[in-house]
Scaffold this active site. Structure first.
Site, mmCIF file in Angstrom:
data_model
loop_
_atom_site.group_PDB
_atom_site.id
_atom_site.type_symbol
_atom_site.label_atom_id
_atom_site.label_comp_id
_atom_site.label_asym_id
_atom_site.label_seq_id
_atom_site.Cartn_x
_atom_site.Cartn_y
_atom_site.Cartn_z
ATOM 1 N N TYR A 244 0.839 -1.205 0.000
ATOM 2 C CA TYR A 244 0.000 0.000 0.000
ATOM 3 C C TYR A 244 0.873 1.254 0.000
ATOM 4 O O TYR A 244 0.638 2.188 -0.763
ATOM 5 C CB TYR A 244 -0.918 0.017 1.229
ATOM 6 C CG TYR A 244 -1.976 -1.066 1.216
ATOM 7 C CD1 TYR A 244 -3.186 -0.876 0.561
ATOM 8 C CD2 TYR A 244 -1.767 -2.278 1.879
ATOM 9 C CE1 TYR A 244 -4.161 -1.866 0.560
ATOM 10 C CE2 TYR A 244 -2.736 -3.274 1.878
ATOM 11 C CZ TYR A 244 -3.931 -3.064 1.219
ATOM 12 O OH TYR A 244 -4.889 -4.042 1.209
ATOM 13 N N ASN B 36 -12.547 0.198 -5.656
ATOM 14 C CA ASN B 36 -12.239 -0.242 -7.018
ATOM 15 C C ASN B 36 -13.476 -0.816 -7.703
ATOM 16 O O ASN B 36 -13.963 -1.875 -7.307
ATOM 17 C CB ASN B 36 -11.121 -1.293 -6.980
ATOM 18 C CG ASN B 36 -10.692 -1.758 -8.353
ATOM 19 O OD1 ASN B 36 -11.181 -1.292 -9.375
ATOM 20 N ND2 ASN B 36 -9.769 -2.711 -8.367
ATOM 21 N N CYS C 52 -6.563 -5.118 -7.691
ATOM 22 C CA CYS C 52 -6.372 -4.720 -6.295
ATOM 23 C C CYS C 52 -5.976 -5.916 -5.420
ATOM 24 O O CYS C 52 -5.444 -5.725 -4.331
ATOM 25 C CB CYS C 52 -7.599 -3.990 -5.752
ATOM 26 S SG CYS C 52 -9.144 -4.852 -5.964
ATOM 27 N N HIS C 53 -6.184 -7.136 -5.911
ATOM 28 C CA HIS C 53 -5.726 -8.315 -5.164
ATOM 29 C C HIS C 53 -4.203 -8.364 -5.083
ATOM 30 O O HIS C 53 -3.653 -9.061 -4.237
ATOM 31 C CB HIS C 53 -6.282 -9.607 -5.783
ATOM 32 C CG HIS C 53 -5.884 -9.840 -7.200
ATOM 33 N ND1 HIS C 53 -6.523 -9.238 -8.266
ATOM 34 C CD2 HIS C 53 -4.900 -10.605 -7.740
ATOM 35 C CE1 HIS C 53 -5.972 -9.631 -9.393
ATOM 36 N NE2 HIS C 53 -4.974 -10.462 -9.098
ATOM 37 N N GLU D 93 -2.050 -16.617 -9.935
ATOM 38 C CA GLU D 93 -0.953 -15.877 -10.546
ATOM 39 C C GLU D 93 0.415 -16.346 -10.070
ATOM 40 O O GLU D 93 1.443 -15.791 -10.456
ATOM 41 C CB GLU D 93 -1.123 -14.383 -10.271
ATOM 42 C CG GLU D 93 -2.365 -13.817 -10.947
ATOM 43 C CD GLU D 93 -2.484 -12.303 -10.807
ATOM 44 O OE1 GLU D 93 -1.515 -11.637 -10.360
ATOM 45 O OE2 GLU D 93 -3.559 -11.792 -11.167
#
Length: 189
Positions: A123, A146, A154-155, A181
Site C-alpha cells: 500500500y 475499485n 487490487c488483489h 498468478e
C-alpha cells in the site's frame, strides 16, 4: 463461463450499459460495460447482491437495464475466461473510469498500468508511486472503492509486512487470485 446479458437504456432510448453475470473459479461475477469499455466487476453476485449492484449502476450511470445482446461484453468475457484458465496475463481491455474519481482513480490507474501479473505491491509503495508517500491508508480506501476488481488488480496490493491486507471479494478470493498468478502456493487441501 455461463453468461446472461442485459443492456441499459437511458431516458432517450439509447443503449448505454450492458451487464452480464459469468461463472468463474472464484464464484459468479457481474460485469458491466459501456461503449467506452468495462465499467464494473462485482463479486459474489447472488440475487440480492446482483440487484443491489444493478441499482447502484442505474443510479450512478442513469440507466434502466433491459434485456438485449449488444455484444459489449463478449471480449471481456473471453479474456476473463482465459485469465481464469491460466492462459492470459494482461487483460488489455478498454476501461470506462466513470465510477472512480480523483485520488482513487489516480491510484487505480497506476495499479492497472504498473503492477503486472504475478507480482505484488505494498500500500505504501503504491502511495509513493502516485506521489503521496504518506497516503498508504488512502490507497487502501482506493482499493476498497475499485469498481473493476480482478481487471484492475487490487488483489495484488498487500501489507508491507507480508500480510494480505483487505479485499472486497473476501480474503479467500484474494488468496485464490494470488495463487492463480503464482504469488501464493495453491492450498494443500
Amino acid at each position: 463461463m455461463v453468461a446472461r446479458t442485459v443492456v441499459g437504456m437511458n431516458n432517450y432510448g439509447q443503449s448505454t450499459v450492458e451487464w452480464t453475470v459469468v461463472s468463474t473459479g472464484i464464484g459468479p461475477l457481474l460485469l458491466a460495460a459501456t461503449g467506452q469499455g468495462l465499467v464494473s466487476v462485482v463479486f459474489h453476485v447472488d440475487g440480492p447482491v446482483r440487484e443491489k449492484a444493478l441499482g447502484q449502476l442505474r443510479d450512478r450511470l442513469g440507466t434502466e437495464p433491459v434485456e438485449s445482446a449488444s455484444g459489449l461484453l463478449a471480449e471481456p468475457i473471453r479474456r476473463l475466461s482465459a485469465y481464469f484458465a491460466g492462459e492470459l496475463r494482461e487483460f488489455g481491455l478498454p476501461l470506462d473510469w466513470s465510477l472512480s474519481t480523483g485520488f482513487n482513480r489516480q491510484v487505480l490507474r497506476e495499479l492497472a498500468a504498473g503492477v503486472p501479473y504475478g507480482t505484488v505491491v505494498g500500500y505504501g509503495d503504491l502511495a509513493k508511486r502516485v506521489g503521496q508517500p504518506a497516503a498508504a491508508q488512502a490507497v487502501g480506501a482506493a482499493m476498497g472503492s475499485n469498481p473493476l476488481p480482478v481487471v484492475v488488480p487490487c488483489h495484488r496490493v498487500v501489507e508491507s509486512d507480508g500480510g494480505l491486507g483487505g479485499f472486497g471479494g473476501g480474503l479467500e478470493t484474494k488468496r485464490q487470485l494470488l495463487a492463480l498468478e503464482g504469488v501464493l502456493p495453491e492450498p494443500l487441501f
